[in-house]
Motif scaffolding. Structure first.
Motif, PDB file in Angstrom:
ATOM      1  N   SER A 126      -3.393   5.349   5.984  1.00  0.00           N
ATOM      2  CA  SER A 126      -4.660   5.876   6.488  1.00  0.00           C
ATOM      3  C   SER A 126      -5.597   4.736   6.847  1.00  0.00           C
ATOM      4  CB  SER A 126      -5.331   6.758   5.425  1.00  0.00           C
ATOM      5  OG  SER A 126      -5.799   5.960   4.345  1.00  0.00           O
ATOM      6  N   PRO A 127      -6.517   4.966   7.789  1.00  0.00           N
ATOM      7  CA  PRO A 127      -7.506   3.930   8.118  1.00  0.00           C
ATOM      8  C   PRO A 127      -8.322   3.487   6.908  1.00  0.00           C
ATOM      9  CG  PRO A 127      -7.471   5.616   9.813  1.00  0.00           C
ATOM     10  CD  PRO A 127      -6.609   6.123   8.698  1.00  0.00           C
ATOM     11  N   ALA A 128      -8.681   4.425   6.035  1.00  0.00           N
ATOM     12  CA  ALA A 128      -9.488   4.073   4.861  1.00  0.00           C
ATOM     13  C   ALA A 128      -8.731   3.139   3.937  1.00  0.00           C
ATOM     14  CB  ALA A 128      -9.904   5.335   4.119  1.00  0.00           C
ATOM     15  N   ALA A 129      -7.441   3.428   3.698  1.00  0.00           N
ATOM     16  CA  ALA A 129      -6.635   2.572   2.821  1.00  0.00           C
ATOM     17  C   ALA A 129      -6.456   1.191   3.430  1.00  0.00           C
ATOM     18  CB  ALA A 129      -5.279   3.224   2.559  1.00  0.00           C
ATOM     19  N   LEU A 130      -6.260   1.147   4.738  1.00  0.00           N
ATOM     20  CA  LEU A 130      -6.123  -0.144   5.411  1.00  0.00           C
ATOM     21  C   LEU A 130      -7.405  -0.943   5.288  1.00  0.00           C
ATOM     22  CD1 LEU A 130      -4.713  -2.170   7.269  1.00  0.00           C
ATOM     23  CD2 LEU A 130      -5.506  -0.812   9.225  1.00  0.00           C
ATOM     24  N   ASN A 131      -8.527  -0.324   5.539  1.00  0.00           N
ATOM     25  CA  ASN A 131      -9.816  -1.021   5.484  1.00  0.00           C
ATOM     26  C   ASN A 131     -10.079  -1.594   4.092  1.00  0.00           C
ATOM     27  OD1 ASN A 131     -12.436  -1.627   6.914  1.00  0.00           O
ATOM     28  ND2 ASN A 131     -13.208  -0.458   5.167  1.00  0.00           N
ATOM     29  N   ASP A 132      -9.742  -0.795   3.068  1.00  0.00           N
ATOM     30  CA  ASP A 132      -9.972  -1.254   1.698  1.00  0.00           C
ATOM     31  C   ASP A 132      -9.066  -2.436   1.330  1.00  0.00           C
ATOM     32  OD1 ASP A 132     -11.857   0.703   1.374  1.00  0.00           O
ATOM     33  OD2 ASP A 132     -10.545   2.087   0.288  1.00  0.00           O
ATOM     34  N   ALA A 133      -7.902  -2.532   1.968  1.00  0.00           N
ATOM     35  CA  ALA A 133      -6.926  -3.564   1.602  1.00  0.00           C
ATOM     36  C   ALA A 133      -7.192  -4.905   2.270  1.00  0.00           C
ATOM     37  CB  ALA A 133      -5.516  -3.097   1.950  1.00  0.00           C
ATOM     38  N   ILE A 134      -7.883  -4.889   3.391  1.00  0.00           N
ATOM     39  CA  ILE A 134      -8.093  -6.130   4.136  1.00  0.00           C
ATOM     40  C   ILE A 134      -9.136  -6.999   3.442  1.00  0.00           C
ATOM     41  CG2 ILE A 134      -8.967  -7.095   6.309  1.00  0.00           C
ATOM     42  CD1 ILE A 134      -7.796  -4.677   7.755  1.00  0.00           C
ATOM     43  N   ASN A 135      -8.804  -8.287   3.323  1.00  0.00           N
ATOM     44  CA  ASN A 135      -9.759  -9.263   2.800  1.00  0.00           C
ATOM     45  C   ASN A 135      -9.640 -10.551   3.601  1.00  0.00           C
ATOM     46  OD1 ASN A 135      -7.614 -10.867   1.704  1.00  0.00           O
ATOM     47  ND2 ASN A 135      -7.522  -9.454  -0.046  1.00  0.00           N
ATOM     48  N   ASP A 163      -3.372   9.411  18.003  1.00  0.00           N
ATOM     49  CA  ASP A 163      -4.655   9.470  17.302  1.00  0.00           C
ATOM     50  C   ASP A 163      -4.624   8.683  15.994  1.00  0.00           C
ATOM     51  OD1 ASP A 163      -5.818  10.979  19.272  1.00  0.00           O
ATOM     52  OD2 ASP A 163      -5.502  12.899  18.259  1.00  0.00           O
ATOM     53  N   GLU A 164      -3.508   8.740  15.293  1.00  0.00           N
ATOM     54  CA  GLU A 164      -3.395   7.994  14.039  1.00  0.00           C
ATOM     55  C   GLU A 164      -3.417   6.489  14.296  1.00  0.00           C
ATOM     56  OE1 GLU A 164      -0.878  11.217  11.345  1.00  0.00           O
ATOM     57  OE2 GLU A 164       0.173   9.876  12.737  1.00  0.00           O
ATOM     58  N   LEU A 165      -2.741   6.057  15.346  1.00  0.00           N
ATOM     59  CA  LEU A 165      -2.783   4.640  15.703  1.00  0.00           C
ATOM     60  C   LEU A 165      -4.181   4.229  16.129  1.00  0.00           C
ATOM     61  CD1 LEU A 165       0.547   4.248  17.709  1.00  0.00           C
ATOM     62  CD2 LEU A 165       0.043   3.352  15.425  1.00  0.00           C
ATOM     63  N   ARG A 166      -4.873   5.114  16.835  1.00  0.00           N
ATOM     64  CA  ARG A 166      -6.234   4.807  17.266  1.00  0.00           C
ATOM     65  C   ARG A 166      -7.153   4.626  16.050  1.00  0.00           C
ATOM     66  NH1 ARG A 166      -6.677   8.641  20.777  1.00  0.00           N
ATOM     67  NH2 ARG A 166      -6.050   7.379  22.566  1.00  0.00           N
ATOM     68  N   GLY A 167      -6.939   5.421  15.015  1.00  0.00           N
ATOM     69  CA  GLY A 167      -7.733   5.274  13.796  1.00  0.00           C
ATOM     70  C   GLY A 167      -7.501   3.935  13.116  1.00  0.00           C
ATOM     71  N   LEU A 168      -6.246   3.503  13.050  1.00  0.00           N
ATOM     72  CA  LEU A 168      -5.943   2.190  12.479  1.00  0.00           C
ATOM     73  C   LEU A 168      -6.514   1.081  13.344  1.00  0.00           C
ATOM     74  CD1 LEU A 168      -2.218   2.765  11.412  1.00  0.00           C
ATOM     75  CD2 LEU A 168      -4.244   2.808   9.945  1.00  0.00           C
ATOM     76  N   ALA A 169      -6.450   1.276  14.659  1.00  0.00           N
ATOM     77  CA  ALA A 169      -6.962   0.267  15.586  1.00  0.00           C
ATOM     78  C   ALA A 169      -8.449   0.030  15.386  1.00  0.00           C
ATOM     79  CB  ALA A 169      -6.680   0.689  17.027  1.00  0.00           C
ATOM     80  N   LEU A 203       0.858  -1.190   0.000  1.00  0.00           N
ATOM     81  CA  LEU A 203       0.000   0.000   0.000  1.00  0.00           C
ATOM     82  C   LEU A 203       0.890   1.234   0.000  1.00  0.00           C
ATOM     83  CD1 LEU A 203      -2.782  -0.919   2.612  1.00  0.00           C
ATOM     84  CD2 LEU A 203      -2.687  -1.405   0.156  1.00  0.00           C
ATOM     85  N   VAL A 204       0.910   1.945  -1.114  1.00  0.00           N
ATOM     86  CA  VAL A 204       1.774   3.118  -1.236  1.00  0.00           C
ATOM     87  C   VAL A 204       1.197   4.281  -0.450  1.00  0.00           C
ATOM     88  CG1 VAL A 204       2.747   4.803  -2.828  1.00  0.00           C
ATOM     89  CG2 VAL A 204       2.658   2.389  -3.477  1.00  0.00           C
ATOM     90  N   CYS A 205       2.041   4.868   0.390  1.00  0.00           N
ATOM     91  CA  CYS A 205       1.669   6.030   1.205  1.00  0.00           C
ATOM     92  C   CYS A 205       2.517   7.212   0.737  1.00  0.00           C
ATOM     93  CB  CYS A 205       1.921   5.755   2.690  1.00  0.00           C
ATOM     94  SG  CYS A 205       1.134   4.244   3.296  1.00  0.00           S
ATOM     95  N   SER A 206       1.886   8.198   0.165  1.00  0.00           N
ATOM     96  CA  SER A 206       2.618   9.278  -0.492  1.00  0.00           C
ATOM     97  C   SER A 206       3.072  10.340   0.500  1.00  0.00           C
ATOM     98  CB  SER A 206       1.746   9.922  -1.563  1.00  0.00           C
ATOM     99  OG  SER A 206       0.719  10.699  -0.947  1.00  0.00           O
ATOM    100  N   SER A 207       3.886  11.256  -0.001  1.00  0.00           N
ATOM    101  CA  SER A 207       4.353  12.373   0.831  1.00  0.00           C
ATOM    102  C   SER A 207       3.193  13.259   1.254  1.00  0.00           C
ATOM    103  CB  SER A 207       5.402  13.182   0.080  1.00  0.00           C
ATOM    104  OG  SER A 207       4.864  13.711  -1.128  1.00  0.00           O
ATOM    105  N   ASP A 208       2.117  13.276   0.468  1.00  0.00           N
ATOM    106  CA  ASP A 208       0.940  14.070   0.841  1.00  0.00           C
ATOM    107  C   ASP A 208       0.333  13.581   2.152  1.00  0.00           C
ATOM    108  OD1 ASP A 208       1.218  15.568  -1.445  1.00  0.00           O
ATOM    109  OD2 ASP A 208      -0.223  14.394  -2.606  1.00  0.00           O
ATOM    110  N   ASP A 209       0.544  12.288   2.462  1.00  0.00           N
ATOM    111  CA  ASP A 209       0.060  11.697   3.716  1.00  0.00           C
ATOM    112  C   ASP A 209       1.191  11.508   4.712  1.00  0.00           C
ATOM    113  OD1 ASP A 209      -2.647  11.407   2.811  1.00  0.00           O
ATOM    114  OD2 ASP A 209      -2.009   9.691   1.613  1.00  0.00           O
ATOM    115  N   ASP A 210       2.289  12.235   4.498  1.00  0.00           N
ATOM    116  CA  ASP A 210       3.477  12.091   5.358  1.00  0.00           C
ATOM    117  C   ASP A 210       3.972  10.650   5.392  1.00  0.00           C
ATOM    118  OD1 ASP A 210       3.514  14.809   6.013  1.00  0.00           O
ATOM    119  OD2 ASP A 210       2.139  14.513   7.695  1.00  0.00           O
ATOM    120  N   PHE A 211       3.762   9.937   4.300  1.00  0.00           N
ATOM    121  CA  PHE A 211       4.205   8.546   4.142  1.00  0.00           C
ATOM    122  C   PHE A 211       3.560   7.610   5.166  1.00  0.00           C
ATOM    123  CE2 PHE A 211       7.978  11.139   2.824  1.00  0.00           C
ATOM    124  CZ  PHE A 211       7.904  10.896   1.469  1.00  0.00           C
TER     125      PHE A 211
END
Length: 419
Positions: free
Chosen positions: A157-166, A188-194, A146-154
């Protein structure tokens, strides 16, 4: 010779050697030829191991700690590791909830090898440490990058993680602070992934916290099992003494996690390398239980180096670098250099071209970002003395200033495949 005798394990045959070590080998070859190379590619502190830690190693030899240990480590070190996780990370663990391995890399490999089967997927945010995808493939799994760009500080995101899980997702690997970008996940970012992970109870998490103590600007470190205790039964939290205590060559990594997983890792290690060096384990006890002022001093030095290196890179034509929040790497975009030609006539098509040209023409070794899953970037390790860093950054600047646009003929040359 019969070619069949040279047949390798198919997974090993498909694996790529570490790009970092390939560059280091090239540096060694150039130095053997008499070249004076400044290497910014090695991910290890340039400081000596603290004196009291070295003394503990010497005393271990003198006191006869030179024999096999328990596979999962001597109890005294496992108790020190458990105390570290309780006191520094707020994890409610005992010594039985730990394992000691031959470096942090073995912690990760053992965990993957013990759990991956054909068809299992491992989510690996990019940029990533070069060994993650190769380990996954060697252990029979499939990396889902999952590529995380400089726009997201590398950062993922929770949304990208959710979309990737199967249904095939077995692991998420999360490295904070990050190699190669220095990105750090906030609480807070870890809480979002959690929150995403709580909805997918079949997914394990490998929290690679090896750069935990290298945070700048007054930031406070958080690990995922601390932020969301409900996830702790399926998180392997790994760490080690290599980066925090300048002990890369002592080869001690450790982890805490669910006992079923630790037992499986111990079983694997028992048939593989057995326990870590008895001498190194005694030194690691001294590191974890002794004075901690070395961490504070080294962090201050790295912070000053970061500030100077990043400012210099951003003042160099063709380069652009975010300010890293941790670790000791600067991950600089070299997009502005692509399509240009070096004084030696090399057309810079890729970030690997940039890295090799810097080595061959500027005598500075860096690692191309494509090796970490994101191009076009170069990774610069500022774990080097101040004078060498200044000379290296000035050489990079002069190299970039010397570039000229390629001719039409050169621009038509097909791009070389990344290796």
């Amino acid at each position: 010779m019969n070619r069949d005798i040279q047949r390798l394990n198919v997974r090993l045959a498909q694996a790529q050697p570490s790009a970092t070590y390939r560059i280091m080998d090239r540096v060694a070859a150039r130095r053997a030829e008499g070249a004076h190379i400044i290497s910014l590619c090695a991910g290890e502190p340039d400081f000596d191991t603290p004196t009291h830690v070295c003394q503990a190693g010497i005393e271990a030899i003198q006191n006869g700690h030179t024999r096999y240990t328990q596979v999962a480590g001597v109890r005294a070190l496992r108790e020190a590791v458990a105390a570290k996780f309780r006191n520094e990370n707020g994890l409610n663990v005992g010594w039985q909830d730990t394992i000691i391995c031959n470096g942090g890399k073995q912690v990760i490999y053992n965990a993957l090898a013990a759990t991956l089967n054909q068809g299992d997927e491992v989510i690996v945010p990019a940029p990533y440490w070069v060994s993650y995808p190769e380990m996954v493939e060697l252990c029979g799994g499939t990396s889902k990058i999952l590529v995380c760009s400089s726009d997201d500080d590398f950062k993922l995101s929770p949304a990208a993680l959710n979309d990737a899980i199967n249904d095939n997702t077995r692991w998420l690997i999360l490295n904070s602070p990050s190699n190669p970008t220095g990105a750090v996940y906030s609480q807070d970012e870890l809480r979002g992934l959690a929150q995403v992970l709580l909805a997918h109870p079949h997914v394990l998490v490998l929290a690679d916290d090896i750069y935990e103590h290298l945070l700048f600007d007054g930031q406070v470190f958080h690990t995922l099992a601390q932020v969301e205790p409900a996830l702790a039964p399926r998180i392997l939290t790994m760490n080690g003494v290599s980066k925090a205590y300048a002990m890369t060559g002592w080869r001690i990594g450790f982890a805490t996690g669910p006992r079923w997983l630790l037992e499986a890792m111990e079983k694997l290690q028992g048939q593989q390398t057995s326990g870590a060096s008895a001498i190194s384990q005694q030194a690691a006890i001294a590191a974890l239980t002794g004075p901690q002022d070395f961490i504070v001093r080294s962090r201050g030095v790295f912070a000053k180096r970061r500030d100077w290196v990043v400012a210099h890179l951003n003042d160099t034509p063709g380069l652009e670098c975010l300010n890293p929040s941790g670790a000791f790497y600067a991950f600089a975009s070299c997009a502005g250099l692509l399509g240009l030609t070096t004084p030696a006539g090399t057309l810079l098509n890729t970030d690997e071209d940039v890295a090799l040209a810097l080595l061959d023409e500027a005598s500075v070794a860096v690692v191309q970002g494509s090796a970490f899953g994101l191009a076009p970037y170069i990774r610069i390790a500022y774990a080097l003395d101040d004078d060498s860093l200044r000379r290296a950054c000035e050489a990079i600047r002069q190299f970039c200033l010397s570039l000229s646009p390629g001719t039409i003929e050169r621009l038509m040359v097909p791009r070389r495949e990344d290796s």
